[in-house]
Scaffold this motif. Structure first.
Motif, PDB file in Angstrom:
ATOM      1  N   PHE A  31       0.838  -1.206   0.000  1.00 22.59           N
ATOM      2  CA  PHE A  31       0.000   0.000   0.000  1.00 22.59           C
ATOM      3  C   PHE A  31       0.871   1.253   0.000  1.00 22.59           C
ATOM      4  O   PHE A  31       0.560   2.239  -0.692  1.00 22.59           O
ATOM      5  N   PHE A  32       1.961   1.226   0.753  1.00 25.04           N
ATOM      6  CA  PHE A  32       2.888   2.361   0.767  1.00 25.04           C
ATOM      7  C   PHE A  32       3.445   2.608  -0.630  1.00 25.04           C
ATOM      8  O   PHE A  32       3.526   3.758  -1.089  1.00 25.04           O
ATOM      9  N   LEU A  33       3.818   1.529  -1.330  1.00 25.08           N
ATOM     10  CA  LEU A  33       4.353   1.664  -2.685  1.00 25.08           C
ATOM     11  C   LEU A  33       3.327   2.252  -3.651  1.00 25.08           C
ATOM     12  O   LEU A  33       3.682   2.965  -4.588  1.00 25.08           O
ATOM     13  N   SER A  34       2.039   1.918  -3.416  1.00 23.75           N
ATOM     14  CA  SER A  34       0.995   2.389  -4.330  1.00 23.75           C
ATOM     15  C   SER A  34       0.836   3.905  -4.300  1.00 23.75           C
ATOM     16  O   SER A  34       0.170   4.476  -5.165  1.00 23.75           O
ATOM     17  N   LEU A  35       1.437   4.562  -3.328  1.00 20.49           N
ATOM     18  CA  LEU A  35       1.357   6.015  -3.209  1.00 20.49           C
ATOM     19  C   LEU A  35       2.550   6.712  -3.852  1.00 20.49           C
ATOM     20  O   LEU A  35       2.661   7.939  -3.782  1.00 20.49           O
ATOM     21  N   VAL A  46       3.064  10.484  -4.908  1.00 15.85           N
ATOM     22  CA  VAL A  46       2.007  11.004  -5.787  1.00 15.85           C
ATOM     23  C   VAL A  46       0.627  10.829  -5.176  1.00 15.85           C
ATOM     24  O   VAL A  46      -0.379  11.090  -5.828  1.00 15.85           O
ATOM     25  N   GLY A  47       0.561  10.369  -3.948  1.00 15.54           N
ATOM     26  CA  GLY A  47      -0.731  10.203  -3.296  1.00 15.54           C
ATOM     27  C   GLY A  47      -1.577   9.137  -3.968  1.00 15.54           C
ATOM     28  O   GLY A  47      -1.121   8.010  -4.200  1.00 15.54           O
ATOM     29  N   LEU A  48      -2.795   9.488  -4.330  1.00 17.63           N
ATOM     30  CA  LEU A  48      -3.729   8.550  -4.947  1.00 17.63           C
ATOM     31  C   LEU A  48      -3.708   8.618  -6.472  1.00 17.63           C
ATOM     32  O   LEU A  48      -4.612   8.102  -7.125  1.00 17.63           O
ATOM     33  N   TYR A 258       2.378   1.504  -9.454  1.00 18.54           N
ATOM     34  CA  TYR A 258       1.148   1.262 -10.211  1.00 18.54           C
ATOM     35  C   TYR A 258       0.692  -0.182 -10.042  1.00 18.54           C
ATOM     36  O   TYR A 258      -0.502  -0.447  -9.890  1.00 18.54           O
ATOM     37  N   ALA A 259       1.633  -1.122 -10.046  1.00 17.89           N
ATOM     38  CA  ALA A 259       1.298  -2.525  -9.842  1.00 17.89           C
ATOM     39  C   ALA A 259       0.676  -2.743  -8.461  1.00 17.89           C
ATOM     40  O   ALA A 259      -0.273  -3.524  -8.309  1.00 17.89           O
ATOM     41  N   SER A 260       1.191  -2.050  -7.460  1.00 17.07           N
ATOM     42  CA  SER A 260       0.633  -2.169  -6.111  1.00 17.07           C
ATOM     43  C   SER A 260      -0.788  -1.615  -6.065  1.00 17.07           C
ATOM     44  O   SER A 260      -1.652  -2.166  -5.365  1.00 17.07           O
ATOM     45  N   ALA A 261      -1.042  -0.542  -6.798  1.00 24.47           N
ATOM     46  CA  ALA A 261      -2.396   0.007  -6.854  1.00 24.47           C
ATOM     47  C   ALA A 261      -3.351  -1.001  -7.500  1.00 24.47           C
ATOM     48  O   ALA A 261      -4.492  -1.177  -7.039  1.00 24.47           O
ATOM     49  N   ILE A 262      -2.893  -1.659  -8.559  1.00 25.03           N
ATOM     50  CA  ILE A 262      -3.700  -2.695  -9.199  1.00 25.03           C
ATOM     51  C   ILE A 262      -4.012  -3.813  -8.205  1.00 25.03           C
ATOM     52  O   ILE A 262      -5.139  -4.313  -8.128  1.00 25.03           O
ATOM     53  N   ALA A 263      -3.005  -4.204  -7.424  1.00 27.40           N
ATOM     54  CA  ALA A 263      -3.189  -5.279  -6.453  1.00 27.40           C
ATOM     55  C   ALA A 263      -4.235  -4.906  -5.410  1.00 27.40           C
ATOM     56  O   ALA A 263      -5.061  -5.745  -5.023  1.00 27.40           O
ATOM     57  N   TYR A 264      -4.234  -3.673  -4.958  1.00 29.04           N
ATOM     58  CA  TYR A 264      -5.202  -3.268  -3.944  1.00 29.04           C
ATOM     59  C   TYR A 264      -6.610  -3.163  -4.526  1.00 29.04           C
ATOM     60  O   TYR A 264      -7.590  -3.498  -3.861  1.00 29.04           O
TER      61      TYR A 264
END
Length: 285
Positions: A31-35, A46-48, A258-264
């Motif tokens: 989740f930290f990486l997704s930011l 870059v936040g959300l 971006y991959a972490s955001a996809i995972a979440y």
């Protein structure tokens, strides 16, 4: 706290440490990486923005649509086949039932990579065994893995072959716990085979159907090995799934944020669909 009260916590401490190290920490770090986003080799906060980017990414929506097609078509067909197979394997009219049960379950113990390679060889358009058998009856070979529609069908066939027997075994285990007295009572009331199946077998299988539906949904939303090995997500992104797209962003483009955001987003989808299935198929009493 005396030593006696402390003892249970000491026993669970190794498991808690392992869980925190290999489960909680990666989940939190993801989740930290997704930011963050890598800009010129430097991670910038870059936040959300990665989540906003997802909503405008046509490839993500293509991957989501392809995954949804598998979920809405292949999974119900597979579970219907598994239910019929479980009923057949439970029949006293079938001889050597243990042998058949083993035979239908064996595909599940085949490694994902191994069976993916086997299917890619069998479905090869020029040298595959399937097209060779088709040619024996004078028909043209089928572009199993090079045509978008046939590639989707090939993926569905591979998944059905691999997982139907596994789900059938789960359903069979539940079916064997349905009291035979219920079937006797249904027969006394004049119920035929179909009515007995509808009013006795299916209600008795409800918990197992819920379990297999939830497991199949989770597995389908995370599917990666089969489309990656068979088609690498092609042709023309026809078999690009969320799992394959996540992998491409992480280990091809090294866009871990971006991959972490996809995972979440994927985890949220799994949770929502799981809740819906529990509402629809769960015990309403």
């Amino acid at each position: 706290m005396n030593a006696r009260r402390l003892a249970p916590y000491l026993f669970i401490l190794p498991a808690a440490v392992l869980f925190a190290t290999f489960k909680l920490y990666p989940i939190g770090w993801s989740f930290f990486l997704s930011l963050f986003k890598s800009v010129d080799g430097v991670d910038a906060y870059v936040g959300l923005d990665n989540y906003v980017r997802l909503s405008h990414d046509p490839l993500f929506w293509t991957a989501l649509k392809n995954t949804a097609v598998i979920l809405l078509i292949q999974v119900p067909v597979m579970l219907a086949l598994a239910t019929g197979l479980a009923v057949a394997l439970n029949s006293t009219l079938l001889r050597a039932r243990s042998l058949f049960r083993l035979g239908f379950f064996l595909p599940m113990v085949t490694g994902l990579v191994a069976y993916g390679v086997i299917f890619s060889v069998l479905l090869n358009q020029r040298y595959g065994l399937v097209n060779w058998l088709i040619s024996l009856v004078g028909a043209d070979g089928v572009p199993w893995l090079t045509d978008p529609l046939w590639a989707q069908i090939s993926l569905g066939l591979a998944l059905t072959w691999h997982y139907t027997g596994y789900n059938a075994v789960i359903l069979l285990a539940r079916l064997q716990n349905v009291p035979s007295e219920l079937y006797d009572a249904a027969a006394v009331d004049g119920a035929g085979a179909w009515k007995s199946f509808r009013h006795v077998t299916l209600p008795g299988l409800r918990p197992a159907i819920l379990l297999t539906a939830v497991l199949s949904t989770i597995g389908t939303l995370q599917i990666f090995d089969e489309p990656y090995i068979l088609t690498h997500g092609g042709p023309d992104n026809a078999t690009l799934t969320i799992g394959v797209y996540l992998y491409q962003n992480a280990f091809t483009y090294f866009d871990f944020g971006y991959a972490s955001a996809i995972a979440y987003v994927l985890a949220v989808l799994i949770g929502i669909l799981g809740l819906i299935q529990f509402r629809v198929l769960g015990d309403k009493s």
